[in-house]
Design an enzyme around this catalytic site. Structure first.
Site, short mmCIF file in Angstrom:
data_model
loop_
_atom_site.label_atom_id
_atom_site.label_comp_id
_atom_site.label_asym_id
_atom_site.label_seq_id
_atom_site.Cartn_x
_atom_site.Cartn_y
_atom_site.Cartn_z
N LEU A 52 9.75 9.49 9.74
CA LEU A 52 8.26 9.26 9.27
C LEU A 52 8.19 7.60 9.73
O LEU A 52 9.24 6.81 9.50
CB LEU A 52 8.01 9.07 7.68
CG LEU A 52 6.82 8.93 7.21
CD1 LEU A 52 5.84 10.19 7.59
CD2 LEU A 52 6.73 8.96 5.69
N ASP A 53 7.03 7.17 10.30
CA ASP A 53 6.78 6.11 10.73
C ASP A 53 6.94 5.02 9.96
O ASP A 53 6.65 5.14 8.54
CB ASP A 53 5.11 6.02 11.31
CG ASP A 53 5.17 4.73 12.02
OD1 ASP A 53 5.42 4.43 13.10
OD2 ASP A 53 4.21 3.99 11.43
N ARG A 54 7.50 3.58 10.13
CA ARG A 54 7.86 2.71 9.47
C ARG A 54 6.58 2.03 8.57
O ARG A 54 7.12 1.84 7.44
CB ARG A 54 8.26 1.33 10.25
CG ARG A 54 8.88 0.37 9.44
CD ARG A 54 9.29 -0.62 10.43
NE ARG A 54 8.55 -1.57 10.94
CZ ARG A 54 7.59 -2.35 10.76
NH1 ARG A 54 7.84 -2.94 9.41
NH2 ARG A 54 6.54 -3.06 11.38
N THR B 192 4.16 4.03 7.58
CA THR B 192 3.70 5.02 6.83
C THR B 192 4.50 5.43 5.42
O THR B 192 5.69 5.47 5.62
CB THR B 192 3.56 6.33 7.35
OG1 THR B 192 2.73 6.23 8.56
CG2 THR B 192 2.88 7.35 6.71
#
Length: 320
Positions: A148-150, A152
Site C-alpha cells: 500500500l502506498d506510503r 495511503t
C-alpha cells in the site's frame, strides 16, 4: 536438472525487524578480485554504500557462514555467502500506531497509518509496517502479501509463514482480491457519477508522479462513486480494477476531484519528511477474498476514519 545450492543460515539476527544483507560472491574466471576487499570495493564503488562497506570490514561486521568474521584481505571465494547489516541513517519516527484487524496462524491484517511505508525502500527502512510489525508482533518471518502506498492508510495483509507467502502474493497478482477505497475530495455537481475511468498510466523510475499517456492502450481502470456530500466536500468510494502506481489518485485528479492532502496531484509539493500534518485523505477500506490456504471466505474492513470528513477543521490545522 542442476540442484540448487543450499543457502546457509544467516549468522546475524534481525535488527529492528530488518534482515541482514545476504550476498553471494559471483564467479571470477578472470581472477579480477584477489581478495574480498577488492571485490566489495569494486561492487560498491561510486555508491553511498562504499564508505559503509569499508567501515563494516574494518569493524569486523561482515560475517561468513557459521559467523566467521571476514576481513578485506581474506581470499576471494566464488559462490560463498556473506552477511552484514547496513549502516542505517536516522529516520523520522512515524508517530501513529499500526492497528491489528485480524491475526491467525497464516495471516496478519492490519490498519497501516498514513506516512508509513509498507516495506523497506529508499530512505524508509525501520519506519515501515513490515519492520515494525516483525518487532511488535514477534514475527521475524513476516512478509507482505501486497503493498500500500506510503501516504495511503488502511488495510494491508501479511503472510506469517514462509510456506504460505507465495499463495497469498499470487492472490493479489491474479487480482482475486476485491478491494474498495474511500477518499475525501471536493464535490463538483457537474461531474457525473458514478463513472468508470480508463486510461494508460505510466510511472518513470526516479520521477515522483505517474502520468497518463493520451491515446495509449488503457492499462488502468477505476470506478468512482459519490457516497455523500458535506458542504463543498464529497466522500467517495473508489474501486480499482487494475493496480497501477498512484492509479486512484491520478484518476481522481483527472476528474477534477483531487484527493485532499495529495502532495503530488494536481501539483507537486515538497513537505518535510517529518511533516505529518494533513495526511492524504485516501483509505484502503475493504479486502475480500477466498483464502488460498484455508479456503475460508474473508472480508476485512478498516477501523480507521478519514480525518477531513470527521473533523475538517482539525485536519486543516494539522492536529492529527
Amino acid at each position: 536438472m542442476r540442484s540448487r545450492t543450499r543457502i546457509p543460515p544467516s549468522p546475524l539476527p534481525q535488527i529492528a525487524g530488518i534482515d541482514p544483507v545476504r550476498l553471494r560472491l559471483p564467479s571470477d574466471p578472470e581472477g579480477r578480485w584477489p581478495d574480498l576487499g577488492s571485490y566489495l570495493t569494486e561492487r560498491y564503488a561510486g555508491t553511498k554504500g562504499a564508505e559503509s562497506v569499508a567501515r563494516l570490514l574494518a569493524g569486523g561486521r561482515i560475517l561468513g557462514p557459521g559467523g566467521r568474521v571476514l576481513a578485506a584481505g581474506d581470499p576471494y571465494e566464488p559462490g560463498s555467502y556473506l552477511w552484514f547489516h547496513r549502516d542505517m541513517d536516522p529516520e523520522p519516527v512515524v508517530p501513529f500506531p499500526i492497528g491489528v484487524v485480524h491475526r491467525d496462524e497464516h495471516l496478519l491484517v492490519v490498519d497501516k497509518p498514513h506516512f508509513l511505508a509498507t516495506t523497506p525502500r529508499g530512505s524508509h527502512i525501520v519506519q515501515t509496517a513490515l519492520a515494525r510489525l516483525r518487532a511488535e508482533q514477534d514475527l521475524p518471518e513476516l512478509s507482505p502479501a501486497h503493498r500500500l502506498d506510503r501516504l495511503t492508510a488502511g488495510l494491508v495483509m501479511f503472510s506469517i509463514r514462509p510456506e504460505d507467502r507465495g499463495a497469498y502474493q499470487q492472490l493479489f497478482a491474479e487480482r482475486r482480491v476485491a478491494k474498495e477505497y474511500e477518499a475525501v475530495a471536493v464535490h463538483d455537481p457537474r461531474t457525473a457519477l458514478p463513472c468508470t475511468v480508463r486510461s494508460r498510466i505510466e510511472k518513470v523510475r526516479g520521477v515522483i508522479g505517474a502520468s497518463e499517456v493520451p491515446g495509449g492502450e488503457p492499462n488502468a481502470e477505476s470506478t468512482v462513486e459519490l457516497l455523500e456530500t458535506r458542504g463543498e466536500l464529497g466522500r467517495y468510494r473508489l474501486t480499482p480494477h487494475t493496480g497501477r502506481t498512484h492509479q486512484l489518485r491520478v484518476h481522481m485528479n483527472r476528474l477534477g476531484l483531487p484527493i485532499l492532502g495529495d502532495p503530488v496531484y494536481p501539483r507537486l509539493l515538497d513537505p518535510a519528511p517529518d511533516d505529518f500534518r494533513r495526511p492524504l485523505q485516501l483509505l484502503a477500506r475493504t479486502l475480500a477474498f477466498t483464502d488460498p490456504v484455508t479456503g475460508a471466505e474473508h472480508r476485512f474492513e478498516s477501523r480507521l476514519r478519514l480525518q477531513a470528513w470527521e473533523d475538517r477543521t482539525a485536519w486543516e490545522s494539522g492536529a492529527c
